[in-house]
Motif scaffolding. Structure first.
Motif, short mmCIF file in Angstrom:
data_model
loop_
_atom_site.label_atom_id
_atom_site.label_comp_id
_atom_site.label_asym_id
_atom_site.label_seq_id
_atom_site.Cartn_x
_atom_site.Cartn_y
_atom_site.Cartn_z
N LEU A 156 -44.22 14.02 75.59
CA LEU A 156 -45.34 13.87 74.66
C LEU A 156 -45.10 14.68 73.39
CD1 LEU A 156 -48.34 14.13 77.18
CD2 LEU A 156 -47.34 12.06 76.18
N ARG A 157 -44.59 15.90 73.53
CA ARG A 157 -44.37 16.75 72.37
C ARG A 157 -43.36 16.12 71.41
NH1 ARG A 157 -42.31 21.47 74.64
NH2 ARG A 157 -44.41 21.96 75.25
N LEU A 158 -42.25 15.64 71.94
CA LEU A 158 -41.22 15.07 71.08
C LEU A 158 -41.63 13.72 70.52
CD1 LEU A 158 -38.45 16.07 70.12
CD2 LEU A 158 -39.45 17.43 71.94
N ARG A 159 -42.29 12.91 71.33
CA ARG A 159 -42.72 11.60 70.84
C ARG A 159 -43.70 11.76 69.67
NH1 ARG A 159 -45.91 8.13 75.01
NH2 ARG A 159 -47.59 9.40 74.16
N ASN A 160 -44.60 12.72 69.79
CA ASN A 160 -45.56 12.96 68.71
C ASN A 160 -44.87 13.51 67.47
OD1 ASN A 160 -47.64 12.09 70.35
ND2 ASN A 160 -48.27 14.16 70.97
N ALA A 161 -43.87 14.39 67.68
CA ALA A 161 -43.16 14.96 66.53
C ALA A 161 -42.38 13.89 65.78
CB ALA A 161 -42.22 16.07 67.00
N VAL A 162 -41.70 13.03 66.51
CA VAL A 162 -40.93 11.97 65.86
C VAL A 162 -41.86 10.98 65.17
CG1 VAL A 162 -39.37 10.02 66.26
CG2 VAL A 162 -38.95 12.22 67.39
N ALA A 163 -42.98 10.64 65.81
CA ALA A 163 -43.94 9.72 65.20
C ALA A 163 -44.49 10.31 63.90
CB ALA A 163 -45.06 9.42 66.17
N SER A 164 -44.75 11.61 63.88
CA SER A 164 -45.26 12.25 62.66
C SER A 164 -44.21 12.22 61.55
CB SER A 164 -45.66 13.70 62.96
OG SER A 164 -46.75 13.75 63.86
N THR A 165 -42.97 12.40 61.92
CA THR A 165 -41.89 12.34 60.93
C THR A 165 -41.81 10.95 60.31
OG1 THR A 165 -40.60 14.07 62.03
CG2 THR A 165 -39.39 12.55 60.61
N LEU A 166 -41.92 9.93 61.13
CA LEU A 166 -41.83 8.56 60.61
C LEU A 166 -43.08 8.17 59.82
CD1 LEU A 166 -40.16 6.60 63.54
CD2 LEU A 166 -39.14 7.43 61.44
N ALA A 167 -44.20 8.83 60.09
CA ALA A 167 -45.42 8.53 59.36
C ALA A 167 -45.44 9.14 57.96
CB ALA A 167 -46.63 9.02 60.14
N ASP A 168 -44.51 10.05 57.70
CA ASP A 168 -44.42 10.68 56.39
C ASP A 168 -43.97 9.63 55.37
OD1 ASP A 168 -43.82 12.14 54.12
OD2 ASP A 168 -42.71 13.69 55.17
N PRO A 169 -44.76 9.36 54.33
CA PRO A 169 -44.42 8.29 53.40
C PRO A 169 -43.27 8.62 52.45
CG PRO A 169 -46.39 9.41 52.66
CD PRO A 169 -46.05 9.99 54.00
N SER A 170 -42.87 9.88 52.39
CA SER A 170 -41.80 10.24 51.46
C SER A 170 -40.49 9.60 51.88
CB SER A 170 -41.64 11.76 51.39
OG SER A 170 -41.31 12.30 52.65
N ILE A 171 -39.70 9.20 50.92
CA ILE A 171 -38.42 8.56 51.18
C ILE A 171 -37.34 9.64 51.25
CG2 ILE A 171 -36.71 6.92 50.33
CD1 ILE A 171 -38.97 5.45 48.92
N ARG A 172 -36.61 9.67 52.37
CA ARG A 172 -35.57 10.68 52.56
C ARG A 172 -34.22 10.01 52.78
NH1 ARG A 172 -39.05 12.56 57.31
NH2 ARG A 172 -39.63 10.41 56.87
#
Length: 262
Positions: A156-172
């Motif tokens: 749960l911790r990692l899935r949420n962390a990765v989902a938050s990263t992908l939800a960031d609208p900034s282009i990297r």
């Protein structure tokens, strides 16, 4: 491979993203990720049994396997390491029929096959699932040493962390994204006792295995693998190896181009 987080169609630029930690005994002989000559796959190699834990083909399809943690596991006659290779070289319906007929050949396993096509989709099979074989569609998923999406704390911790990263609208840049995901997977935080699963291995072992990133002299996280497939067809794979002390070891990155994804 003991922790796999994957995203299907959750980012406009990346229809497929996989972030995974491989946990294994440090003494088990292993070859680092590289291209195999036959079949034509990118994968690490288990030099004891000859298989792999995660593989990628030229089209950007990914297949990975995890063990099912059981207190007194029975040894299978076949190595689970052959399953990712079979998944990428066999039609899914054919493989599902064969695995259903051959479930007892393997110790408990989870197998995923993921594709970037059609905005990302996948397939999941476990010989410990009451209804093995299911198709996966858009979403964020986690898999450890129990069934898909089992609510283990580290999953749960990692899935949420990765989902938050992908939800960031900034282009990297892709390299920056991979570095951020590797840092997220290098999380040594153990879970509190009251949320630990009971898989028959004892409380002390459950504690030791409860962090996303495991550090130990004999057993621990040996490699982190990140796979991204961009909509423009860029496929990037990063493997970061780790020492028994949890320090960075060999670092490898592979990048190639397929036709753009619609």
């Amino acid at each position: 491979m003991c922790l796999i987080i994957f995203s299907l169609g959750q980012h406009p630029d990346f229809p497929l993203l996989v972030a995974a930690n491989r946990d294994e005994f440090h003494q088990r002989p292993t070859a680092a990720m590289d291209w195999w000559s036959q079949p034509d796959l990118l994968a690490g190699r288990d030099l004891k049994s000859g298989g792999t834990w995660l593989a990628i083909d030229r089209a950007g399809q990914v297949a990975a396997v995890t063990n099912v943690r059981e207190g007194t596991p029975e040894m299978g006659r076949h190595s689970r390491g052959e399953l990712p290779v079979r998944a990428l070289t066999t039609e899914t319906d054919t493989l599902q029929a064969r695995l259903t007929a051959q479930q007892d050949l393997y110790s408990g396993f989870n197998l995923v096959k993921l594709s970037p096509l059609d905005h990302g989709h996948g397939w999941y099979y476990s010989n410990r699932d009451a209804h093995p074989g299911r198709h996966l569609h858009r979403g964020s998923y986690g898999l450890s040493n129990h069934l898909l999406q089992s609510p283990w704390p580290k999953l749960l911790r990692l899935r949420n962390a990765v989902a938050s990263t992908l939800a960031d609208p900034s282009i990297r840049p892709t390299g920056q994204l991979h570095a951020q995901l590797i840092e997220q997977l290098q999380d040594p935080t153990p879970a509190p006792d009251h949320v630990l699963p009971d898989t028959g291995v004892g409380l002390e072992t459950e504690r030791f295995l409860s962090s996303p990133f495991i550090v130990g002299p004999h057993y621990g996280t040996r490699a982190t693998t990140i796979v991204t497939v961009r909509r423009d067809g860029e496929i990037t794979v990063t493997e970061q190896a780790w020492t028994p002390q949890g320090q960075p070891g060999d670092h490898r990155q592979f990048c190639w181009q397929r036709e753009p994804l619609i």
